[in-house]
Design an enzyme around this catalytic site. Structure first.
Site, PDB file in Angstrom:
ATOM      1  N   ASN A  42       0.865  -1.177   0.000  1.00  0.00           N
ATOM      2  CA  ASN A  42       0.000   0.000   0.000  1.00  0.00           C
ATOM      3  C   ASN A  42       0.906   1.232   0.000  1.00  0.00           C
ATOM      4  O   ASN A  42       1.464   1.584   1.040  1.00  0.00           O
ATOM      5  CB  ASN A  42      -0.895  -0.049   1.254  1.00  0.00           C
ATOM      6  CG  ASN A  42      -1.731   1.203   1.420  1.00  0.00           C
ATOM      7  OD1 ASN A  42      -1.784   2.051   0.534  1.00  0.00           O
ATOM      8  ND2 ASN A  42      -2.375   1.317   2.570  1.00  0.00           N
ATOM      9  N   TRP A  43       1.020   1.842  -1.160  1.00  0.00           N
ATOM     10  CA  TRP A  43       1.947   2.975  -1.272  1.00  0.00           C
ATOM     11  C   TRP A  43       1.392   4.239  -0.624  1.00  0.00           C
ATOM     12  O   TRP A  43       2.103   5.216  -0.465  1.00  0.00           O
ATOM     13  CB  TRP A  43       2.265   3.259  -2.748  1.00  0.00           C
ATOM     14  CG  TRP A  43       3.051   2.172  -3.436  1.00  0.00           C
ATOM     15  CD1 TRP A  43       3.448   0.959  -2.915  1.00  0.00           C
ATOM     16  CD2 TRP A  43       3.541   2.192  -4.784  1.00  0.00           C
ATOM     17  NE1 TRP A  43       4.144   0.235  -3.852  1.00  0.00           N
ATOM     18  CE2 TRP A  43       4.219   0.969  -5.006  1.00  0.00           C
ATOM     19  CE3 TRP A  43       3.469   3.122  -5.831  1.00  0.00           C
ATOM     20  CZ2 TRP A  43       4.823   0.663  -6.237  1.00  0.00           C
ATOM     21  CZ3 TRP A  43       4.071   2.825  -7.058  1.00  0.00           C
ATOM     22  CH2 TRP A  43       4.742   1.610  -7.248  1.00  0.00           C
ATOM     23  N   LYS A  44       0.117   4.229  -0.294  1.00  0.00           N
ATOM     24  CA  LYS A  44      -0.547   5.411   0.274  1.00  0.00           C
ATOM     25  C   LYS A  44      -0.306   6.627  -0.643  1.00  0.00           C
ATOM     26  O   LYS A  44      -0.229   6.450  -1.854  1.00  0.00           O
ATOM     27  CB  LYS A  44      -0.088   5.635   1.718  1.00  0.00           C
ATOM     28  CG  LYS A  44      -0.263   4.354   2.553  1.00  0.00           C
ATOM     29  CD  LYS A  44      -0.115   4.558   4.030  1.00  0.00           C
ATOM     30  CE  LYS A  44      -0.298   3.222   4.749  1.00  0.00           C
ATOM     31  NZ  LYS A  44      -0.229   3.331   6.197  1.00  0.00           N
ATOM     32  N   HIS A  53      -9.589   1.039   4.746  1.00  0.00           N
ATOM     33  CA  HIS A  53      -8.331   1.266   5.463  1.00  0.00           C
ATOM     34  C   HIS A  53      -8.570   2.218   6.639  1.00  0.00           C
ATOM     35  O   HIS A  53      -9.376   3.141   6.544  1.00  0.00           O
ATOM     36  CB  HIS A  53      -7.276   1.842   4.512  1.00  0.00           C
ATOM     37  CG  HIS A  53      -5.914   1.849   5.122  1.00  0.00           C
ATOM     38  ND1 HIS A  53      -5.501   2.825   5.998  1.00  0.00           N
ATOM     39  CD2 HIS A  53      -4.888   0.972   5.025  1.00  0.00           C
ATOM     40  CE1 HIS A  53      -4.264   2.547   6.399  1.00  0.00           C
ATOM     41  NE2 HIS A  53      -3.881   1.424   5.822  1.00  0.00           N
ATOM     42  N   GLU A  79      -6.965   4.612   7.784  1.00  0.00           N
ATOM     43  CA  GLU A  79      -6.765   6.046   7.514  1.00  0.00           C
ATOM     44  C   GLU A  79      -8.011   6.643   6.867  1.00  0.00           C
ATOM     45  O   GLU A  79      -8.373   7.789   7.126  1.00  0.00           O
ATOM     46  CB  GLU A  79      -5.512   6.235   6.644  1.00  0.00           C
ATOM     47  CG  GLU A  79      -4.248   6.022   7.468  1.00  0.00           C
ATOM     48  CD  GLU A  79      -3.067   5.465   6.708  1.00  0.00           C
ATOM     49  OE1 GLU A  79      -3.045   5.523   5.466  1.00  0.00           O
ATOM     50  OE2 GLU A  79      -2.154   4.940   7.382  1.00  0.00           O
ATOM     51  N   GLU A 107      -5.503  -5.053  10.481  1.00  0.00           N
ATOM     52  CA  GLU A 107      -4.500  -4.012  10.698  1.00  0.00           C
ATOM     53  C   GLU A 107      -4.804  -3.277  11.997  1.00  0.00           C
ATOM     54  O   GLU A 107      -5.598  -2.330  12.010  1.00  0.00           O
ATOM     55  CB  GLU A 107      -4.511  -3.016   9.532  1.00  0.00           C
ATOM     56  CG  GLU A 107      -4.172  -3.630   8.197  1.00  0.00           C
ATOM     57  CD  GLU A 107      -3.599  -2.599   7.241  1.00  0.00           C
ATOM     58  OE1 GLU A 107      -2.516  -2.856   6.711  1.00  0.00           O
ATOM     59  OE2 GLU A 107      -4.212  -1.536   7.040  1.00  0.00           O
ATOM     60  N   GLY A 122       2.271   2.231  10.730  1.00  0.00           N
ATOM     61  CA  GLY A 122       3.196   3.339  10.568  1.00  0.00           C
ATOM     62  C   GLY A 122       3.894   3.753  11.851  1.00  0.00           C
ATOM     63  O   GLY A 122       4.540   4.796  11.912  1.00  0.00           O
ATOM     64  N   SER A 138       3.308  -2.141  10.301  1.00  0.00           N
ATOM     65  CA  SER A 138       4.755  -2.162  10.515  1.00  0.00           C
ATOM     66  C   SER A 138       5.414  -3.499  10.172  1.00  0.00           C
ATOM     67  O   SER A 138       6.356  -3.923  10.835  1.00  0.00           O
ATOM     68  CB  SER A 138       5.086  -1.749  11.958  1.00  0.00           C
ATOM     69  OG  SER A 138       4.638  -0.433  12.214  1.00  0.00           O
ATOM     70  N   GLY A 193       2.745  -1.126   4.273  1.00  0.00           N
ATOM     71  CA  GLY A 193       2.773   0.285   3.926  1.00  0.00           C
ATOM     72  C   GLY A 193       4.195   0.761   3.686  1.00  0.00           C
ATOM     73  O   GLY A 193       4.763   0.584   2.613  1.00  0.00           O
ATOM     74  N   GLY A 194       4.797   1.335   4.723  1.00  0.00           N
ATOM     75  CA  GLY A 194       6.124   1.955   4.590  1.00  0.00           C
ATOM     76  C   GLY A 194       7.163   1.083   3.906  1.00  0.00           C
ATOM     77  O   GLY A 194       7.909   1.558   3.038  1.00  0.00           O
TER      78      GLY A 194
HETATM   79  P1  PGA Z   1       2.695   0.264   7.614  1.00  0.00           P
HETATM   80  O1  PGA Z   1       1.232   0.457   6.970  1.00  0.00           O
HETATM   81  O2  PGA Z   1       3.258  -1.008   7.046  1.00  0.00           O
HETATM   82  O3  PGA Z   1       3.455   1.480   7.186  1.00  0.00           O
HETATM   83  O4  PGA Z   1       2.510   0.185   9.089  1.00  0.00           O
HETATM   84  C1  PGA Z   1       0.378  -0.639   6.760  1.00  0.00           C
HETATM   85  C2  PGA Z   1      -0.914  -0.144   6.166  1.00  0.00           C
HETATM   86  O5  PGA Z   1      -1.394   0.922   6.567  1.00  0.00           O
HETATM   87  O6  PGA Z   1      -1.507  -0.814   5.276  1.00  0.00           O
END
Ligand code: PGA
Length: 256
Positions: free
Chosen positions: A9-11, A96, A98, A168, A174, A214, A235-236
């Site tokens: 997930n590149w966000k 998600h 967010e 998640e 994050g 993470s 994500g990251g």
């Molecule tokens: P993260 O994000 O790996 O940066 O914690 C995961 C996500 O939000 O899908």
């Protein structure tokens, strides 16, 4: 047997060129042909087309991070599921945390999006997870119950064939704080039990449940080794080939 699945997930990150470079780098790192696991990258809408072209001929697939629930019309700024299918997008991430927290998406909206995405032919990665305060108040299972029931309202057992759940925990996204292997396994087992009781045991056995929060090369093996963890939503660590490729490798090495 459930096939492992690693999705990035590149966000709201990369530029067009950086996204192309990242996708091409990933394809080079994983090599050609069958991977034995599913891999997807989910760039921002604007770069989907270019990233799709960059992974052409490889086993890497492409997903969006959101979509709207209407097919077309006066919905300024929204993207229809059919538009994503039109450009060759395979997956869409829905619900998600967010989007739930920052954009105010409710389970009811997520359910409408899930139904629309499936009807258009997209496969769905549906995210659920509790906040830290909810975990501390022992409400994790109640939160998962509410999110699952709400976000999957109206989705049939047949339709679940193209739905993947991503657990998640919000406190792990994050933050660098990962759920322990045991915490992840417990939540995944709970979700699988939920699928068994709200659908049937076949759906529960067949549905993939990814862990997200993470995930990195150093913890992927332990998390993916858990009986009910069928992959990762990253994500990251999906923003650099050297961080993402080892997670895919860990999935490939995991035998369930
Ligand atoms: P993260 O994000 O790996 O940066 O914690 C995961 C996500 O939000 O899908």
């Amino acid at each position: 047997m459930r096939r492992m699945f690693v999705a990035g997930n590149w966000k709201m990150n990369t530029t067009r060129q950086a996204g192309i470079d990242l996708a091409k780098g990933l394809v080079a790192a994983v090599g050609p042909g069958e991977l034995g696991v599913d891999v997807a990258v989910c760039p921002p809408f604007l770069y989907l087309d270019a990233v799709k072209a960059s992974v052409a001929g490889s086993a890497v697939t492409v997903g969006a991070q959101n979509c709207y629930f209407e097919k077309s019309g006066a919905f300024t700024g929204e993207v229809a599921p059919g538009m994503l299918v039109d450009i060759g997008c395979n997956w869409v991430i829905l619900g998600h945390s967010e989007r739930r927290a920052i954009l105010g998406e409710t389970d009811a909206v997520i359910a409408k999006k899930t139904a629309a995405a499936l009807a258009a032919g997209l496969k769905v990665i549906l995210c659920v997870g509790e906040q830290l305060s909810e975990r501390q108040a022992n409400q994790t299972e109640a939160v998962l119950d509410t999110q699952m029931a709400g976000s999957l309202a109206g989705i049939s057992a047949d339709q679940m064939g193209t739905v993947v759940i991503a657990y998640e925990p919000v406190w792990a996204i994050g933050t660098g704080v990962t759920a322990s292997n045991e915490q992840a396994q417990a939540a995944h087992a709970y979700l699988r039990g939920w699928l068994a009781s709200h659908y049937n045991p076949q759906v529960a056995q067949a549905t993939r449940i990814l862990y997200g929060g993470s995930v990195k090369g150093s913890n992927a093996q332990g998390l993916l080794g858990q009986a009910d963890v069928d992959g990762a939503l990253v994500g990251g660590a999906s923003l650099k080939v050297e961080d993402f490729a080892p997670i895919i490798q860990a999935a490939r090495e995991t035998r369930k």
